[in-house]
Write a protein that holds these residues in place. Structure first.
Motif, short mmCIF file in Angstrom:
data_model
loop_
_atom_site.label_atom_id
_atom_site.label_comp_id
_atom_site.label_asym_id
_atom_site.label_seq_id
_atom_site.Cartn_x
_atom_site.Cartn_y
_atom_site.Cartn_z
N ARG A 95 109.69 73.36 -10.78
CA ARG A 95 109.28 72.64 -11.98
C ARG A 95 107.95 71.93 -11.81
O ARG A 95 107.30 71.60 -12.81
N VAL A 96 107.54 71.69 -10.59
CA VAL A 96 106.24 71.07 -10.35
C VAL A 96 105.82 71.36 -8.92
O VAL A 96 106.66 71.52 -8.03
N GLU A 97 104.51 71.44 -8.71
CA GLU A 97 103.94 71.61 -7.37
C GLU A 97 102.64 70.82 -7.33
O GLU A 97 101.86 70.85 -8.28
N GLY A 98 102.42 70.10 -6.24
CA GLY A 98 101.17 69.36 -6.13
C GLY A 98 101.30 68.17 -5.21
O GLY A 98 102.25 68.04 -4.44
N VAL A 99 100.31 67.29 -5.32
CA VAL A 99 100.22 66.11 -4.45
C VAL A 99 101.07 64.98 -5.02
O VAL A 99 100.99 64.65 -6.20
N ASP A 100 101.87 64.39 -4.17
CA ASP A 100 102.70 63.25 -4.53
C ASP A 100 101.82 62.03 -4.80
O ASP A 100 101.07 61.60 -3.91
#
Length: 396
Positions: free
Chosen positions: A300-305
């Protein structure tokens, strides 16, 4: 060279998995683990069940088979599975707005945020904006109302930021709105009890002595890179300040907060994820439909926290495998806990793994926990050795 620890005659090892016990015993002998449990389910059957070491730094009490461990955020996988159960029953929908079930949540620009986005840490409610205590999280209701009204730390669904404790408040209130019971009761009554999981989202008073003493990690509590959103970090990890010793208090054990308060062992975690690894079927019974399992683990999401600066992929409450954290298969998914405990499913191999430890360690960014890495290497080597020679050779 470390003194070899004797194998426990009570351990369960299916033929071919004996090297896993060697690794487990060596980790204890070297002092990398104080006390631990490790379990593996293959095609719904337990093939590895190990426990050993000591319950405390004083080495006064050995780990027994029924010992329970605080697993910190590995709790989130149990909470996410409970919500998947309610999705399967048709009372929740991952793609529906949270506000459909919890109207007050629509405040401050959150009216379009979906259940799936909330579970994948996209709500922007990484923590509270006013000072809070851990006792506030035990109480639940006041924080749930405040989070519904609170302005997010970033526009909802524009990014993701780890909801260390508030994940549990949000998920719990959502479940209460559609079921009437707190998420802990739904988990115990509808999953943990019927499946015989040695997992407790709030220990019964009679079980308090089963939980071991946790040894907090040395130094800083989080191994951090550059933090994109310092205000979100402060809210998530400093309000209240998270301390490893919290898990040793009776109040923590009894509260069982749904974001971090589960008490359990590797056997329970492996059996929980066996449900996912086998497409919703366990012990010959279908607990979750195949479409629900697929929806629960879909990215549902991918990336930098925004909270920690780490790069990750998230499903509906589950961390998706990256950098070999959950073995070699990219489709593996589950949830780790602060200090090293973890549960995950590898659907490609119909494999589920649980690991718990009471010696909390935090690896530097980009590095894997040596203990889990060595255990997983032994597991996948054993699996490879069980394949016909032509398949093993092709894989190599």
């Amino acid at each position: 060279m470390a003194e070899r620890m004797p194998h426990n005659p009570g351990w369960h090892l299916a033929p071919g998995f004996e090297p896993v016990a060697e690794v487990f015993a060596e980790l204890l002998a070297l002092g990398l683990d104080l006390g631990a449990t490790f379990a593996v389910s293959l095609e719904g059957e337990c093939v590895v069940d190990l426990w050993g070491g000591h319950r405390d730094d004083g080495l006064t009490r050995p780990i027994e088979r029924d010992a329970l461990f605080p697993v910190w955020s590995a709790t989130k996988g149990a909470t996410a599975t409970t919500i998947a159960l309610l999705v399967d029953r048709g009372v929740l929908d991952y793609d529906a707005p949270v506000a459909r079930y919890w109207p007050e949540f629509a405040a401050s620009g959150k009216e379009r945020l979906t259940v799936g986005e909330m579970l994948s840490h996209q709500a922007g409610l990484c923590g509270m904006r006013r000072p809070t205590t851990i006792e506030d999280h035990y109480a639940h209701h006041r924080l749930a109302a405040e989070l519904a009204a609170q302005a997010p730390f970033f526009p909802p669904a524009s990014a993701w930021g780890y909801h260390a404790l508030t994940f549990g408040i949000l998920a719990d209130e959502l479940v209460r709105r559609v079921d009437g019971r707190p998420v802990a009761r739904v988990f115990q009554e509808d999953l943990a009890g019927p499946l015989g999981l040695e997992l407790f989202m709030g220990l019964p008073p009679a079980e308090l002595d089963r939980q071991v003493t946790i040894t907090p990690p040395p130094g800083r509590q989080q191994a951090l890179v550059e933090i994109p959103n310092p205000a979100a970090f402060e809210a998530a990890f400093q309000n209240p300040v998270l301390e490893g010793g919290m898990a040793n208090t009776t109040a923590w054990k009894l509260a069982g907060i749904p974001g971090a308060g589960l008490g359990g062992n590797a056997r329970g975690l492996a059996r929980l994820y066996a449900l996912h690894a086998n497409n919703g079927v366990l012990d010959g019974r279908r607990w979750l439909s195949a479409p629900t399992v697929a929806a629960a683990r879909s990215q549902r999401v991918e990336g930098v926290d925004q909270v920690t600066g780490n790069y990750r992929r998230w499903a509906a409450g589950f961390h998706l495998n990256m950098h070999g954290l959950m073995g070699p298969n990219p489709d593996a998914f589950g949830h780790a806990g602060w200090g090293g405990s973890i549960g995950f499913a590898d659907p490609a191999g119909r494999l589920a793994v649980g690991y718990t430890t009471n010696r909390m360690l935090v690896s530097p960014p980009g590095e894997l926990d040596q203990r889990l890495s060595e255990l997983l290497a032994a597991i996948y080597a054993a699996l490879d050795a069980r394949k016909p020679p032509s398949q093993s050779a092709a894989k190599r």
